[in-house]
Design a protein around this motif. Structure first.
Motif, short mmCIF file in Angstrom:
data_model
loop_
_atom_site.label_atom_id
_atom_site.label_comp_id
_atom_site.label_asym_id
_atom_site.label_seq_id
_atom_site.Cartn_x
_atom_site.Cartn_y
_atom_site.Cartn_z
N PRO A 69 -19.22 58.34 -41.95
CA PRO A 69 -20.16 58.90 -40.95
C PRO A 69 -20.43 57.90 -39.82
O PRO A 69 -20.23 56.69 -39.98
CB PRO A 69 -21.43 59.16 -41.77
CG PRO A 69 -21.36 58.18 -42.88
CD PRO A 69 -19.89 58.02 -43.21
N LEU A 70 -20.90 58.43 -38.70
CA LEU A 70 -21.27 57.58 -37.56
C LEU A 70 -22.66 57.01 -37.84
O LEU A 70 -23.67 57.56 -37.46
CB LEU A 70 -21.27 58.39 -36.26
CG LEU A 70 -19.97 59.09 -35.92
CD1 LEU A 70 -20.08 59.77 -34.56
CD2 LEU A 70 -18.79 58.14 -35.95
N ARG A 71 -22.68 55.88 -38.53
CA ARG A 71 -23.93 55.23 -38.93
C ARG A 71 -23.91 53.79 -38.46
O ARG A 71 -22.95 53.07 -38.71
CB ARG A 71 -24.07 55.27 -40.44
CG ARG A 71 -25.40 54.75 -40.94
CD ARG A 71 -25.47 54.84 -42.47
NE ARG A 71 -26.80 54.64 -42.98
CZ ARG A 71 -27.45 53.49 -43.00
NH1 ARG A 71 -26.89 52.41 -42.52
NH2 ARG A 71 -28.65 53.39 -43.51
N PRO A 72 -24.95 53.36 -37.78
CA PRO A 72 -24.96 51.99 -37.26
C PRO A 72 -25.19 50.96 -38.36
O PRO A 72 -25.98 51.17 -39.27
CB PRO A 72 -26.14 52.00 -36.29
CG PRO A 72 -27.07 53.03 -36.84
CD PRO A 72 -26.17 54.10 -37.43
N PHE A 77 -27.52 48.67 -34.69
CA PHE A 77 -28.91 49.11 -34.55
C PHE A 77 -29.66 48.25 -33.53
O PHE A 77 -30.37 48.76 -32.67
CB PHE A 77 -29.59 49.06 -35.92
CG PHE A 77 -31.02 49.50 -35.92
CD1 PHE A 77 -31.35 50.85 -35.84
CD2 PHE A 77 -32.04 48.58 -36.00
CE1 PHE A 77 -32.68 51.26 -35.84
CE2 PHE A 77 -33.38 48.98 -36.01
CZ PHE A 77 -33.69 50.33 -35.93
N LEU A 78 -29.45 46.95 -33.60
CA LEU A 78 -30.13 46.07 -32.66
C LEU A 78 -29.54 46.20 -31.25
O LEU A 78 -30.26 46.06 -30.26
CB LEU A 78 -30.10 44.63 -33.16
CG LEU A 78 -30.96 44.43 -34.42
CD1 LEU A 78 -30.73 43.06 -35.02
CD2 LEU A 78 -32.43 44.66 -34.13
N ASN A 79 -28.26 46.51 -31.15
CA ASN A 79 -27.68 46.81 -29.84
C ASN A 79 -28.28 48.09 -29.27
O ASN A 79 -28.49 48.20 -28.05
CB ASN A 79 -26.16 46.90 -29.92
CG ASN A 79 -25.52 45.54 -30.08
OD1 ASN A 79 -26.10 44.52 -29.73
ND2 ASN A 79 -24.32 45.52 -30.63
N MET A 80 -28.56 49.06 -30.13
CA MET A 80 -29.27 50.28 -29.70
C MET A 80 -30.63 49.90 -29.11
O MET A 80 -31.04 50.41 -28.08
CB MET A 80 -29.49 51.24 -30.88
CG MET A 80 -28.25 51.90 -31.42
SD MET A 80 -28.52 52.71 -33.04
CE MET A 80 -29.98 53.71 -32.78
N VAL A 87 -36.36 51.84 -31.29
CA VAL A 87 -35.56 52.42 -32.37
C VAL A 87 -36.40 52.46 -33.64
O VAL A 87 -37.47 51.83 -33.71
CB VAL A 87 -34.25 51.62 -32.60
CG1 VAL A 87 -33.26 51.81 -31.45
CG2 VAL A 87 -34.53 50.14 -32.80
N GLU A 88 -35.91 53.18 -34.63
CA GLU A 88 -36.66 53.29 -35.88
C GLU A 88 -35.72 53.56 -37.04
O GLU A 88 -34.57 53.95 -36.85
CB GLU A 88 -37.69 54.41 -35.80
CG GLU A 88 -37.08 55.79 -35.70
CD GLU A 88 -38.11 56.90 -35.56
OE1 GLU A 88 -39.31 56.62 -35.49
OE2 GLU A 88 -37.69 58.07 -35.52
N PHE A 89 -36.23 53.33 -38.24
CA PHE A 89 -35.53 53.71 -39.47
C PHE A 89 -36.59 53.91 -40.55
O PHE A 89 -37.75 53.55 -40.38
CB PHE A 89 -34.48 52.66 -39.89
CG PHE A 89 -35.05 51.31 -40.24
CD1 PHE A 89 -35.50 51.01 -41.51
CD2 PHE A 89 -35.12 50.31 -39.27
CE1 PHE A 89 -36.02 49.76 -41.82
CE2 PHE A 89 -35.64 49.05 -39.57
CZ PHE A 89 -36.08 48.78 -40.86
N ILE A 131 -32.54 39.25 -37.40
CA ILE A 131 -31.56 39.35 -38.50
C ILE A 131 -31.89 38.32 -39.59
O ILE A 131 -31.84 38.65 -40.78
CB ILE A 131 -30.13 39.16 -37.97
CG1 ILE A 131 -29.73 40.37 -37.12
CG2 ILE A 131 -29.14 38.97 -39.12
CD1 ILE A 131 -28.44 40.20 -36.33
N GLN A 132 -32.24 37.12 -39.20
CA GLN A 132 -32.50 36.05 -40.18
C GLN A 132 -33.84 36.20 -40.91
O GLN A 132 -33.95 35.84 -42.07
CB GLN A 132 -32.45 34.68 -39.50
CG GLN A 132 -31.07 34.26 -39.07
CD GLN A 132 -30.10 34.22 -40.22
OE1 GLN A 132 -30.37 33.66 -41.29
NE2 GLN A 132 -28.94 34.84 -40.03
#
Length: 154
Positions: A69-72, A77-80, A87-89, A131-132
C-alpha cells in the motif's frame, strides 16, 4: 448551466498503477485501485511528496510494483509535515498531531510541535531531533512507526 471542471470525464491511465481511471478537465483523478491522487504535476516532482499524496511518485511506483500500500515511512511522514505544515497519526487510540511552527522573527527557522493532549505537547528542533527523541509514553515513535494508524495530513 456551466460545466463543472472537476467532473470526472476523461478516461486515462493512472500514473502509478496503470489502471484506467476518470480524470477531470484539469488533469486530476483519484485512483481507486492504488490510492494515488493523479495530477498534472505528476512527472515533475517524482522524488518529492506533494499533497494530497503521502509518498513520492517514484516511491509509489515502487510500492505498487511490490504489491504494497501507499503508506509513508517515518521519513516520508516528516517530509509531508515540511510540505504541508500539519500531519497526524493514531497510536493506541491517541490522535497524535504534528505541526511545523515558524519563528516569528525568522520564517526560515522552524521547530516541530508534537502531542496528543494539552498535557502531552513536546517540541523538537528539527526532523532529526524528532526521529531521535519523539516518544509516546516510553516508546520512541521511530520504533513503533509500523504500528501507527492513518498517517495523513490534517
Amino acid at each position: 448551466m456551466k460545466n463543472n471542471p472537476y467532473e470526472k470525464i476523461i478516461d486515462k491511465k493512472c500514473n502509478i498503477c496503470g489502471k484506467m481511471i476518470k480524470y477531470d478537465k484539469l488533469g486530476h483523478g483519484d485512483c481507486d485501485y492504488c490510492g494515488w491522487y493523479n495530477s498534472n504535476f505528476d512527472g515533475e516532482n517524482e522524488d518529492n511528496i506533494i499533497f494530497p499524496n503521502v509518498v513520492s511518485e517514484n516511491k509509489a511506483k515502487k510500492l505498487v510494483k511490490e504489491g504494497k500500500p501507499l503508506r509513508p515511512d517515518l521519513n516520508d511522514f516528516l517530509n509531508m509535515l515540511y510540505f504541508y505544515g500539519e500531519v497526524e497519526f493514531w497510536y493506541k487510540e491517541k490522535e497524535c498531531c504534528v505541526f511545523l511552527i515558524y519563528d516569528d522573527n525568522d520564517k526560515n527557522q522552524t521547530k516541530i510541535e508534537f502531542g496528543w493532549s494539552p498535557e502531552n505537547i513536546y517540541y523538537f528542533s528539527d526532523k532529526d531531533d524528532f526521529i531521535q527523541n519523539a516518544k509516546i509514553g516510553n516508546e520512541y515513535v521511530r520504533d513503533i512507526w509500523d504500528k501507527v494508524e492513518n498517517p495523513s495530513y490534517t
